[in-house]
Design an enzyme around this catalytic site. Structure first.
Site, mmCIF file in Angstrom:
data_model
loop_
_atom_site.group_PDB
_atom_site.id
_atom_site.type_symbol
_atom_site.label_atom_id
_atom_site.label_comp_id
_atom_site.label_asym_id
_atom_site.label_seq_id
_atom_site.Cartn_x
_atom_site.Cartn_y
_atom_site.Cartn_z
ATOM 1 C CD GLU A 1 -4.025 6.767 2.340
ATOM 2 O OE1 GLU A 1 -3.841 5.558 2.606
ATOM 3 O OE2 GLU A 1 -3.106 7.597 2.276
ATOM 4 C CG HIS B 1 -1.567 1.306 1.504
ATOM 5 N ND1 HIS B 1 -2.800 1.654 1.001
ATOM 6 C CD2 HIS B 1 -1.148 2.380 2.234
ATOM 7 C CE1 HIS B 1 -3.115 2.873 1.398
ATOM 8 N NE2 HIS B 1 -2.132 3.335 2.154
ATOM 9 C CD GLU B 2 2.229 3.568 3.776
ATOM 10 O OE1 GLU B 2 2.619 4.644 3.297
ATOM 11 O OE2 GLU B 2 1.195 3.457 4.460
ATOM 12 C CG ASP C 1 -6.358 0.603 0.509
ATOM 13 O OD1 ASP C 1 -5.233 0.518 1.039
ATOM 14 O OD2 ASP C 1 -7.363 1.019 1.122
ATOM 15 C CG HIS D 1 0.635 6.310 -0.859
ATOM 16 N ND1 HIS D 1 -0.549 6.865 -1.268
ATOM 17 C CD2 HIS D 1 0.367 5.712 0.344
ATOM 18 C CE1 HIS D 1 -1.497 6.619 -0.372
ATOM 19 N NE2 HIS D 1 -0.961 5.926 0.611
#
Length: 495
Positions: free
Chosen positions: A423, A345-346, A427, A349
């Site tokens: 976000e 997930h990070e 995901d 970004h």
């Protein structure tokens, strides 16, 4: 302005420049370097005709009592936010677990989370009321003016420097106000840490560590604030009406400097980083990084548990020299696949340049705000409304932030909307990498272990939070439960 609960009181505007900077000075370095290649910001500034209209509009504002305007808006936004807080407080009073949480959290863990957040909410009402009263008193009784001239008197009496040494007076004022802010916030910090966090099993700090951190924070604040504040004020004094451009360049350079020194100079003052030991977890993370061409150079574990049981993970670094940092509490609470799901997930970004885009917006916001400030910096009536008979640049910027609060509140809300979209995209990136079910279990475990807010009011969440709620994220992922019963804290290492 990016996340969390907003407070437009004077306290949050201090230390001037430094508190404004610190919100956006430590993003990923790639984003900073990439932003430098953007078209010059002044290409987006208004035309001459628009400038004339703006000047006329700002002149019309001089018919307004700026102090009354700031007090009025501050009270209005305070009332609105307390209404939202009450809506959320009502949710925390609910004893029965909502049906939509039946396959997410056990009844026992739901009650624990409700109790924790109820305690924080009640404390928040008291904290917010006292801080609002403090801010209104400072504004109404011209507290900043008193401290400004008291700072000048101290400087002249004990150092022989008169009012012509405005930068030195600004530094004294900043340090004194910083101490005042720290002292008035200290009882709330102590109660939050050693009563609420302690009661619910999160606090691992001793009083000695708490005050040691407090002292270190003050030292770091002064060491970093004094040079950059002095430089900004000097630029304002020497570059004329176009100071906003040069201040922006200066702040960008300072941003790069902070990114360079933070992991090696600042962070070791508070936490210890140790390389992640060889093993399955390290191999899985390195394989994940290689899979998406993330230039991972080092993997660290940070001793976050020395202060709190809350968990986190982040990455930082220059260009192709990225470092990933895992909190030891995250490793304790999750299995290897779940940790990789969180990192996926990070890294989403990073892959989708969310940090770059966010930095571009914040930098444009910053330079635009300084540009607007250039219309107020020499406005004597603006200063007089707050009790000043001189026009110090530092004070002008602090007061301007108060006047600018309606714009800031609006942009903050819009940024939350934008960040929530990011976000969801991150995901979805983890889902495409095959981590959907593990991300689901990781999100649930982290919320359960951290006693997150499971029952969120949509209005409160939209205004205050930069992340979607847990149920919103799980619904978006579209992954069904893999077990007949919800995940509990005790099961965290067995799945």
């Amino acid at each position: 302005m990016m996340s969390g609960q907003k407070d437009i009181g004077i306290q949050t505007l201090f230390p001037p420049f430094f508190s404004f900077l610190i919100d956006f000075l430590l993003p990923d370095i790639d984003s900073t370097l990439a932003f430098l290649s953007f078209p010059p910001f002044f290409l987006f500034l208004p035309t001459l005709t628009t400038m004339e209209t703006l000047t006329q509009a700002l002149a019309a504002l001089d018919t307004v009592d700026y102090k009354q305007y700031v007090i009025g808006f501050s009270c209005a936004i305070f009332g609105f936010e307390q209404y939202l807080n009450y809506r959320q407080y009502s949710r925390y009073l609910m004893r029965d677990r909502p049906k939509e949480l039946a396959d997410i959290v056990t009844t026992e863990d739901f009650k624990k989370a409700q109790s924790y957040n109820l305690d924080k909410s009640r404390f928040g009402f008291l904290h917010d009321f006292i801080k609002q009263a403090e801010s209104m008193a400072i504004l109404y009784y011209n507290g900043m003016a008193w401290l400004w001239y008291a700072s000048g008197h101290l400087l002249e009496t004990y150092a022989g420097y008169g009012p012509e040494y405005q930068i030195l007076q600004s530094l004294v004022f900043s340090i004194l106000f910083s101490w005042f802010s720290t002292l008035t916030s200290l009882p709330f910090s102590l109660y939050s840490t050693f009563v609420i966090e302690q009661k619910h099993g999160f606090n691992n700090q001793t009083l000695g560590l708490f005050f040691s951190d407090l002292l270190k924070n003050q030292v770091v604040l002064v060491v970093l604030m004094c040079p950059i504040l002095s430089a900004c004020l000097w630029v304002m004094q020497t570059t004329g009406d176009n100071f906003f451009f040069y201040v922006w360049i200066l702040l960008m350079a300072f941003q790069l400097f902070l990114i360079m020194i933070y992991p090696t100079v600042i962070q070791p003052l508070f936490n210890k980083l140790t390389p992640l030991e060889e093993g399955d977890l390290r191999s899985q993370i390195e394989a994940l990084a290689a899979r998406i061409a993330f230039p991972l150079k080092k993997l660290y574990v940070i001793d976050g548990s020395k202060r709190s049981s809350h968990s986190n993970a982040y990455f930082y670094g220059f260009g192709k020299n990225k470092h990933i940092v895992l909190f030891d509490t995250l490793i304790e609470q999750s299995d290897n696949d779940e940790i990789c799901a969180v990192l996926a997930h990070e890294l989403g970004h990073w892959k989708m340049s969310h940090t770059l885009k966010l930095l571009a917006v914040t930098q444009l916001y910053a330079v635009t705000m300084f540009w607007f400030f250039s219309f107020f910096i020499h406005n004597a009536k603006f200063y007089r409304d707050f009790g000043f008979h001189t026009t110090p640049a530092l004070i002008g910027f602090v007061l301007f932030q108060c006047v600018y609060a309606p714009v800031d509140s609006t942009i903050s809300f819009l940024m939350h909307v934008y960040q929530r979209k990011n976000e969801y995209e991150a995901d979805a990136f983890a889902l495409k990498l095959g981590f959907a079910s593990k991300l689901r279990s990781a999100l649930i475990k982290l919320s359960v272990k951290n006693l997150g807010g499971f029952n969120m009011d949509p209005w409160y969440s939209a205004w205050n939070n930069s992340h979607p709620t847990l149920t919103e994220r799980l619904n978006k992922l579209g992954v069904k439960p893999t077990a007949d019963k919800p995940i509990s804290v005790e099961e965290k290492k067995d799945l």
